[in-house]
Each structure stands twice: as structure tokens, then as C-alpha cells.
Design an enzyme around this catalytic site. Sequence first.
Site, PDB file in Angstrom:
ATOM      1  N   LYS A 115      76.659   2.011  22.567  1.00  0.00           N
ATOM      2  CA  LYS A 115      77.824   2.907  22.591  1.00  0.00           C
ATOM      3  C   LYS A 115      78.050   3.512  21.199  1.00  0.00           C
ATOM      4  O   LYS A 115      77.085   3.839  20.519  1.00  0.00           O
ATOM      5  CB  LYS A 115      79.064   2.152  23.092  1.00  0.00           C
TER       6      LYS A 115
ATOM      7  N   GLY B  92      82.992  -4.072  29.990  1.00  0.00           N
ATOM      8  CA  GLY B  92      83.741  -4.347  28.768  1.00  0.00           C
ATOM      9  C   GLY B  92      85.004  -5.164  28.981  1.00  0.00           C
ATOM     10  O   GLY B  92      85.844  -5.251  28.088  1.00  0.00           O
TER      11      GLY B  92
ATOM     12  N   GLU C 219      76.987  -0.584  37.904  1.00  0.00           N
ATOM     13  CA  GLU C 219      78.008  -1.024  36.964  1.00  0.00           C
ATOM     14  C   GLU C 219      79.401  -0.812  37.562  1.00  0.00           C
ATOM     15  O   GLU C 219      79.981   0.279  37.431  1.00  0.00           O
ATOM     16  CB  GLU C 219      77.893  -0.234  35.650  1.00  0.00           C
TER      17      GLU C 219
ATOM     18  N   ASN D  90      73.123  -1.076  25.468  1.00  0.00           N
ATOM     19  CA  ASN D  90      73.874   0.153  25.216  1.00  0.00           C
ATOM     20  C   ASN D  90      74.807  -0.107  24.033  1.00  0.00           C
ATOM     21  O   ASN D  90      75.812  -0.795  24.179  1.00  0.00           O
ATOM     22  CB  ASN D  90      74.670   0.528  26.476  1.00  0.00           C
TER      23      ASN D  90
ATOM     24  N   GLU E 164      81.668   5.654  31.281  1.00  0.00           N
ATOM     25  CA  GLU E 164      82.501   6.205  30.197  1.00  0.00           C
ATOM     26  C   GLU E 164      82.304   7.708  30.073  1.00  0.00           C
ATOM     27  O   GLU E 164      83.239   8.441  29.732  1.00  0.00           O
ATOM     28  CB  GLU E 164      82.181   5.476  28.881  1.00  0.00           C
TER      29      GLU E 164
ATOM     30  N   SER F 166      79.795  -6.838  31.727  1.00  0.00           N
ATOM     31  CA  SER F 166      80.137  -8.144  31.150  1.00  0.00           C
ATOM     32  C   SER F 166      79.062  -9.209  31.351  1.00  0.00           C
ATOM     33  O   SER F 166      79.364 -10.383  31.535  1.00  0.00           O
ATOM     34  CB  SER F 166      81.491  -8.628  31.679  1.00  0.00           C
TER      35      SER F 166
ATOM     36  N   HIS G  50      76.742   7.264  32.659  1.00  0.00           N
ATOM     37  CA  HIS G  50      77.526   6.057  32.362  1.00  0.00           C
ATOM     38  C   HIS G  50      78.992   6.298  32.727  1.00  0.00           C
ATOM     39  O   HIS G  50      79.497   7.416  32.573  1.00  0.00           O
ATOM     40  CB  HIS G  50      77.395   5.705  30.884  1.00  0.00           C
TER      41      HIS G  50
HETATM   42  C1  PEP Z   1      77.898  -0.940  29.642  1.00  0.00           C
HETATM   43  O1  PEP Z   1      78.587  -0.275  28.884  1.00  0.00           O
HETATM   44  O2  PEP Z   1      76.942  -0.429  30.247  1.00  0.00           O
HETATM   45  C2  PEP Z   1      78.237  -2.362  29.815  1.00  0.00           C
HETATM   46  C3  PEP Z   1      77.693  -3.010  30.810  1.00  0.00           C
HETATM   47  O3  PEP Z   1      79.125  -2.911  28.912  1.00  0.00           O
HETATM   48  P1  PEP Z   1      79.566  -4.479  28.838  1.00  0.00           P
HETATM   49  O4  PEP Z   1      78.292  -5.301  28.839  1.00  0.00           O
HETATM   50  O5  PEP Z   1      80.312  -4.599  27.544  1.00  0.00           O
HETATM   51  O6  PEP Z   1      80.407  -4.766  30.026  1.00  0.00           O
END
Ligand code: PEP
Length: 247
Positions: free
Chosen positions: A12, A172, A166, A10, A98, A205, A96
Site C-alpha cells: 500500500k 486491515g 478479499e 501489498n 481501496e 487479515s 483492490h
Molecule cells: C490487502 O490490502 O489486500 C489486505 C489483505 O490487507 P490486510 O492483510 O492488512 O488485511
Amino acid sequence: SHMKYLIGANFKMYKSHKDLQEYFDQFVNNYACFVNIDLMIAPMTVCLGTASEMTKDSCVHLGAQNMHYEDQGAYTGETSPLILKELGAEYVIIGHSERRQYFGETNQMINKKLKSALQHGIRPILCIGENLEQKELGISKETLKIQLREALQGIDTLDQIDVAYEPVRAIGTGKSATPEEVQDIHEYIRSVLGNEKSRIIYGGSVNDTNADILIAQPAVNGFLIGSASLDPQKFLKILDVVSKKNK
Ligand code: PEP
């Protein structure tokens, strides 16, 4: 089982056309297709067309990070599933955290988006996850069950959907959930889904040092990766780790 892993990137709101060119110059050339992995990259929507050009004849499948549920209409600033298909998107990330947090996406909107994506043959990756407060209240599983029930209401082709777990605190932040937590929650999600074909992937992460232990959990069918996917060398390392696992 013979399920292929799903590894999703992703991007973003990162990477211009020029950045993507540099990325794919390193990435596609170095990338030997892995027989046990479906690889999906989701750049910014406006870059999908050029990303298609850059990745043609490669094993990269493209995805969108979001879409509207209507085919067309008076929805200023939104993106139709029809144009995503034209631009080469085979996957779409739906719900997601976000989007839920900053753009007011509800489970009901997510349900409409899932139905629309399925109708158009775009494979949705449904994102779910509890936030820190819900975890601390001990209602993680209850929260996930509600997200799944509402998002999947009226959908009977669950095998055409993949689910990304997630946990919001892990996205993040550099603080992944533990392998034990991930295994436990994925088993729970599988039991709620009641279907064996959806991939249940972990996001939060994931990086080139924790990928090995996380993918070793039997209920982990792949990853959704933000930060670590932006660096092609790191991302290739993760793919290499997963390519050596057999499930
Ligand atoms: C994501 O945005 O789906 C995600 C898992 O981000 P990160 O790997 O940076 O935690």
C-alpha cells in the site's frame, strides 16, 4: 494439481526507499526460494525501480498496486503499463477494494485495466469481494458473480489472471473470514471462472497465526497480504507455513 501457490504482499502507501532497503536486507538474505510458491511484492509504484535493484538475483517477483489502461496520453498523475514493465513489474494488482472505495474504480474500468495488463504481459491479480452490507443481505455470491462477469467481459485468456477474494470487512481489520467461509466462496469463484489454472487467493487479515488453517483449505491457492507483509519476520513465517503445504 501442480499449481504453485501465489503469495502476494501489498505494501500500500507504506515503506520509503530506506525502509525497503532495510526490509530486503532482512528478507532477501533469509529467503530460500520455495519451490511451491510464486512470491510477489508490490511496493509503491515510485519505488519499483529501486526495488528491482534490491531484489535482483532473488526469487522475489515485483508487482504494481494499480495502473492505467492506456499506454500513454493526457492522464495527469497516472501510470502507464509500459513504464511498469520497464521498472520490472511482472504482476499488477487490479481492482483492490481501496481503489474501488476511495478512487471510484468500477468493474468497467477494471475490465479495461485487465485487458491492458494482459496485452502487455503483466499478470493481473483481480481483487473482488463483497462488503459487510452485501454479506448481511445474503448477496455475497451474487455480488462476486457480477464483479467477475463485468471485470472479465471479453477476456478469453482467464488462465493468465489470478483472482484475490478479499471480503471488505476483513481487510486491515484483524478479522479474517473463517476457513469455512473462504473454502465455500473459493469453490464458488472457481465454478464461476470455469477454469482450473487461475489461482484463487485469499486476502483479509492473514497473519502468522491464521495462515496455517487458511492454507489448509483445498480451494485456497495462496494469499494477498497487507499488514502482516510489512514485517519481514512475520511475512517469512507465513511463507514458511505455506512452503510446507503440498497441493
Ligand atoms: C490487502 O490490502 O489486500 C489486505 C489483505 O490487507 P490486510 O492483510 O492488512 O488485511
